[in-house]
Design a protein around this motif. Structure first.
Motif, PDB file in Angstrom:
ATOM      1  N   GLU A 141      69.125  34.706  11.765  1.00 26.74           N
ATOM      2  CA  GLU A 141      69.043  33.369  11.171  1.00 26.74           C
ATOM      3  C   GLU A 141      67.587  33.045  10.867  1.00 26.74           C
ATOM      4  O   GLU A 141      66.711  33.235  11.716  1.00 26.74           O
ATOM      5  CB  GLU A 141      69.621  32.335  12.142  1.00 26.74           C
ATOM      6  CG  GLU A 141      69.570  30.911  11.620  1.00 26.74           C
ATOM      7  CD  GLU A 141      70.008  29.892  12.661  1.00 26.74           C
ATOM      8  OE1 GLU A 141      70.148  28.712  12.291  1.00 26.74           O
ATOM      9  OE2 GLU A 141      70.204  30.279  13.832  1.00 26.74           O
ATOM     10  N   ILE A 143      64.688  30.356  10.317  1.00 25.44           N
ATOM     11  CA  ILE A 143      64.406  28.997  10.778  1.00 25.44           C
ATOM     12  C   ILE A 143      63.032  28.582  10.266  1.00 25.44           C
ATOM     13  O   ILE A 143      62.079  29.371  10.312  1.00 25.44           O
ATOM     14  CB  ILE A 143      64.417  28.928  12.324  1.00 25.44           C
ATOM     15  CG1 ILE A 143      65.771  29.404  12.868  1.00 25.44           C
ATOM     16  CG2 ILE A 143      64.112  27.521  12.813  1.00 25.44           C
ATOM     17  CD1 ILE A 143      65.767  29.655  14.363  1.00 25.44           C
ATOM     18  N   TRP A 167      58.693  31.575   7.559  1.00 23.55           N
ATOM     19  CA  TRP A 167      59.972  31.580   8.250  1.00 23.55           C
ATOM     20  C   TRP A 167      59.877  32.275   9.595  1.00 23.55           C
ATOM     21  O   TRP A 167      59.105  33.212   9.775  1.00 23.55           O
ATOM     22  CB  TRP A 167      61.039  32.303   7.412  1.00 23.55           C
ATOM     23  CG  TRP A 167      61.356  31.642   6.116  1.00 23.55           C
ATOM     24  CD1 TRP A 167      60.812  31.924   4.892  1.00 23.55           C
ATOM     25  CD2 TRP A 167      62.291  30.577   5.900  1.00 23.55           C
ATOM     26  NE1 TRP A 167      61.341  31.097   3.929  1.00 23.55           N
ATOM     27  CE2 TRP A 167      62.266  30.264   4.519  1.00 23.55           C
ATOM     28  CE3 TRP A 167      63.152  29.866   6.735  1.00 23.55           C
ATOM     29  CZ2 TRP A 167      63.057  29.267   3.959  1.00 23.55           C
ATOM     30  CZ3 TRP A 167      63.952  28.879   6.177  1.00 23.55           C
ATOM     31  CH2 TRP A 167      63.899  28.588   4.807  1.00 23.55           C
TER      32      TRP A 167
END
Length: 777
Positions: A141, A143, A167
């Motif tokens: 993922e 973030i 990121w």
């Protein structure tokens, strides 16, 4: 143009600051003043060249900004990731590294900061052994990095942006892995060297060798770094011109003894310097020192009349063109500012009339004066002892420790398996232990450090201006009492800033899943901390264990927040109860911030962990008080805070929490610790008419607290919840939020808003447009 290159470099640097600060008015004014100064030099070539280089700087900035953009959407869940081996850091069962993420749609790669949870000890050993680029296929993922959640806290998002990284990648699964073909472009020879050093030398010796010769500080003892910082000499751990001059003199001596001519030796040094830069990691200070030296060596070979100031100017231009954002970093500001001042000092004719001792004192004084405003802007503190520490420790490190480590490194390759070499290691180890004992003995951290709080913009401007006037007076040999008093006055104002603040504060510090709350009186007339925050530890296998997370909370959150508020000592630390998330950071806090009195509920030492901490603080001569209902925590003409619970001795559990009630500013406050339903019932039974304006919601918003009868009687206007973002307990619970909304309570949460601030004046009136201000708007 030689001799005037510094004008071009400084003008371009000012333009860079204008662009990076998004056209801040002061940077614009300074740039305009400097441009006018250039014009009145009446050197048309210099003026036109400065303008052209300035335009080139603007062009490079916008090219850099255009390239420093993300093309990832954030929705990518499956991708190829190339691991950059030099950046791998392992802490227990967690590995983090920079990687290049490849997107299938755009066919581009982008730098990300990746985190991965290791599954077993064998996998940990595998990651420790990686020295080549590793290509992974991962699920995870993306973030967005967070901004700082507290005043004075490190801004991780800004830092990563300066590294061209936008990121954080949380890797959930690693499906494939493949080492890239081992060629000179993929192997990290720097990491291979470090592995070789770690395998052959004791841990302490290896950590110093890597730190002082190769700028790799991550394995140095944290206490050593803290002690050097307190003494104002942490720069000893950065490679500078002094380090390089010594190393080059040794290499030069070695080559001459081997029979190389001076000309051949010069060419060898030109090749050696950038290779050394690679192994030293090309940090900001390494880049500046090596590039300046390289320019000087090449100029000498070409028989050019090239000064150190000219070299400095060229390097400044290269640095701001390659990475414009670096001008806002501490490393850039200190490295280039101090080197510039040192060059000017060396060119001054007065230097020739000074004895070596006077020269050393003078250089240390100048270095301290110049660095203080920069350090205050970044750390909200400075060390007054740095003058003496520099005089004492710089010769010891440069002429003692570094030569020993150089000989040790060379010997490692030549005679590393001999008994003679083993004996030499013991000598170096003894020297290092003695060095650590010395700095530990003279380092009383809270004594040497002057905490200023976040400095006023105008106060920093006055301080810099006074320094400029002072150095101009010194250069013109017009030593006047006025300029000296001007500098002294500006530094005195900077040091006394916390005592000149007319406002008090209540700050709910965002410590994640825990509690910590600062109450600060106007003019620094009393500072009180309710709880310190802390991390709850779960039993783990040894290989999984991370560095002390409580130490991290103290060092990364609580201490920087207190120092940003100008707090260098606490009248009282009130520990509401003995749970780790309320007191875990206490012992590390006490190492940096002077605590005069520790208050906790009677019976709190029934828990072994807290009892041990109290015992350690007693050794530090901290006054210890066990509190019950009726005890007064503080009282002034307009504010007070008293204990209204517990009524009897407890055992340090949630329902034994200290509950404090009082008036601060315009409001009546109730701080409840982790008080649960049973304790709430006892409290309202004892005080049936108790009403409050501001309620610190109990137990981080757990459903075990904040029940209907309690909220109904108190009738608070505001509810403050301290809880961690995405915490495992899912605090605050939906049921609690529904009850608060039912009673029309205005809710502020640290997980959503970061630290929560309330400000009041000495008359007890609220200050500011909003009652509460939050860090994350």
């Amino acid at each position: 143009m030689r001799g005037y290159l510094c004008f071009i470099a400084i003008f371009s640097l000012l333009i860079e600051v204008v662009l990076v600060t998004k056209f801040n008015w002061l940077s614009l004014v300074l740039s305009l003043i400097f441009l006018i100064r250039l014009y009145f030099l009446k050197k048309n070539t210099l003026f036109l060249t400065s303008c052209m280089i300035g335009l080139l700087t603007i062009a490079f900035f916008y090219l850099y900004e255009g390239a420093n953009q993300t093309f990832l959407s954030g929705g990518e869940k499956h991708a190829q990731l190339t691991v950059l081996p030099d950046t791998i850091r392992i802490n227990g069962d967690q590995v983090q590294f920079y990687g290049e993420l490849a997107c299938d749609q755009t066919k581009k790669t982008e730098k990300v900061m990746a985190f991965y949870r290791l599954k077993n000890e064998a996998e940990q050993r595998y990651w420790l052994g990686i020295v080549s680029k590793l290509r992974l296929v991962v699920d995870g993922e993306l973030i967005v990095p967070e901004n700082n959640r507290n005043l004075g806290q490190f801004n991780y998002r800004r830092y990563l942006a300066q590294e061209k990284c936008h990121w954080i990648l949380r890797i959930s699964a690693q499906k494939e892995s493949r080492l890239q073909q081992k060629n000179i472009g993929t192997i990290s020879y720097r990491k291979k060297l470090f592995r070789f050093i770690d395998q052959r030398l004791p841990t302490k010796v290896a950590s110093y060798l890597k730190a002082l010769l190769f700028s790799e500080r991550t394995e140095l003892s944290e206490d050593v770094v803290k002690n050097l910082k307190a003494l104002g000499v942490v720069h000893l751990l950065s490679i500078s011109g002094v380090h390089l001059q010594f190393l080059l003199s040794r290499v030069n001596y070695f080559l001459v003894r081997l029979g190389f001519t001076l000309e051949t030796t010069g060419y060898c040094l030109i090749v050696f310097v950038p290779i050394y830069g690679y192994f030293a990691g090309w940090t900001v200070s390494v880049f500046r020192a090596i590039l300046m030296l390289l320019i000087s060596l090449i100029a000498k070979k070409l028989r050019l009349k090239w000064s150190s100031l000219d070299s400095w100017s060229i390097v400044v231009l290269f640095a701001i063109w390659l990475n414009p954002n670096s001008v806002m970093t501490l490393g850039f500001q200190l490295s280039y500012l101090l080197s510039f001042v040192m060059i000017l000092l060396n060119q001054n004719p007065l230097k020739k009339k000074q004895t070596p001792i006077i020269e050393s004192i003078w250089i240390s004084l100048v270095a301290m004066l110049v660095s203080v405003p920069v350090l205050v802007c970044h750390f909200n503190e400075f060390s007054w002892f740095s003058i003496f520490a520099n005089i004492m420790l710089v010769p010891l490190v440069v002429h003692g420790l570094i030569p020993l480590l150089v000989v040790l490194l060379v010997g490692l390759f030549l005679i590393g398996h001999t008994i003679l070499y083993t004996g030499f290691i013991s000598i170096v180890q003894f020297f290092l232990v003695t060095f650590e004992r010395l700095i530990d003995e003279v380092s009383f951290r809270s004594f040497y450090l002057i905490v200023t709080g976040v400095p006023s913009f105008y106060l920093i401007l006055i301080t810099f201006s006074s320094l400029v006037v002072f150095f101009l007076a010194w250069e013109s040999r017009k030593w006047t009492l006025t300029t000296s008093l001007l500098v002294l006055s500006s530094f005195l104002l900077l040091s006394l800033q916390p005592f000149l603040q007319p406002y008090g504060k209540v700050v709910i510090i965002d410590v994640g899943q825990g509690d910590s709350l600062l109450i600060k009186h106007p003019f620094n007339k009393g500072n009180y901390l309710i709880d310190t925050g802390g991390a709850v530890h779960f039993k783990q296998e040894k290989w999984k264990q991370k560095k002390d997370s409580n130490q991290k909370i103290a060092e990364k959150i609580v201490i920087p927040t207190l120092k940003a508020e100008g707090v260098s000592s606490l009248e009282k630390v009130i520990i509401t109860h003995s749970d780790m998330d309320h007191m875990g950071a206490l012992i590390d806090l006490a190492k940096e911030i002077k605590i005069k009195e520790l208050v906790f509920p009677k019976g709190g030492t029934a828990k072994k962990a807290f009892k041990e901490i109290v015992h350690q603080l007693v050794k530090k001569e901290v006054k210890v008080t066990e509190a019950l209902k009726g005890d007064v925590l503080f009282q002034t003409k307009t504010t007070y805070l008293k204990v209204v619970y517990p009524f009897e001795k407890g055992i340090g559990e949630n329902n034994d929490s200290i509950v404090a009630y009082g008036k601060i500013g315009e409001f009546h406050w109730l701080f409840t610790g982790d008080l649960e339903k049973e304790g709430e019932e006892q409290l309202i039974a004892m005080y049936p008419s108790l009403k409050v304006d501001v309620l610190k919601i109990g137990h981080h918003g757990s459903n075990t607290s904040s029940h209907d009868p309690f909220l109904h009687q108190l009738n608070p206007k505001y509810g403050l919840i301290s809880c961690g973002l995405n915490n495992r307990f899912k605090h605050p619970r939906p049921e609690v939020l529904q009850r608060l909304e039912k009673y029309k309570v205005n809710i502020y949460r640290t997980d959503k808003s970061g630290a929560i601030h309330y400000q009041f004046n000495k008359k007890g009136k609220t200050v500011g447009a909003n009652v509460f201000e939050t860090i994350l708007k």
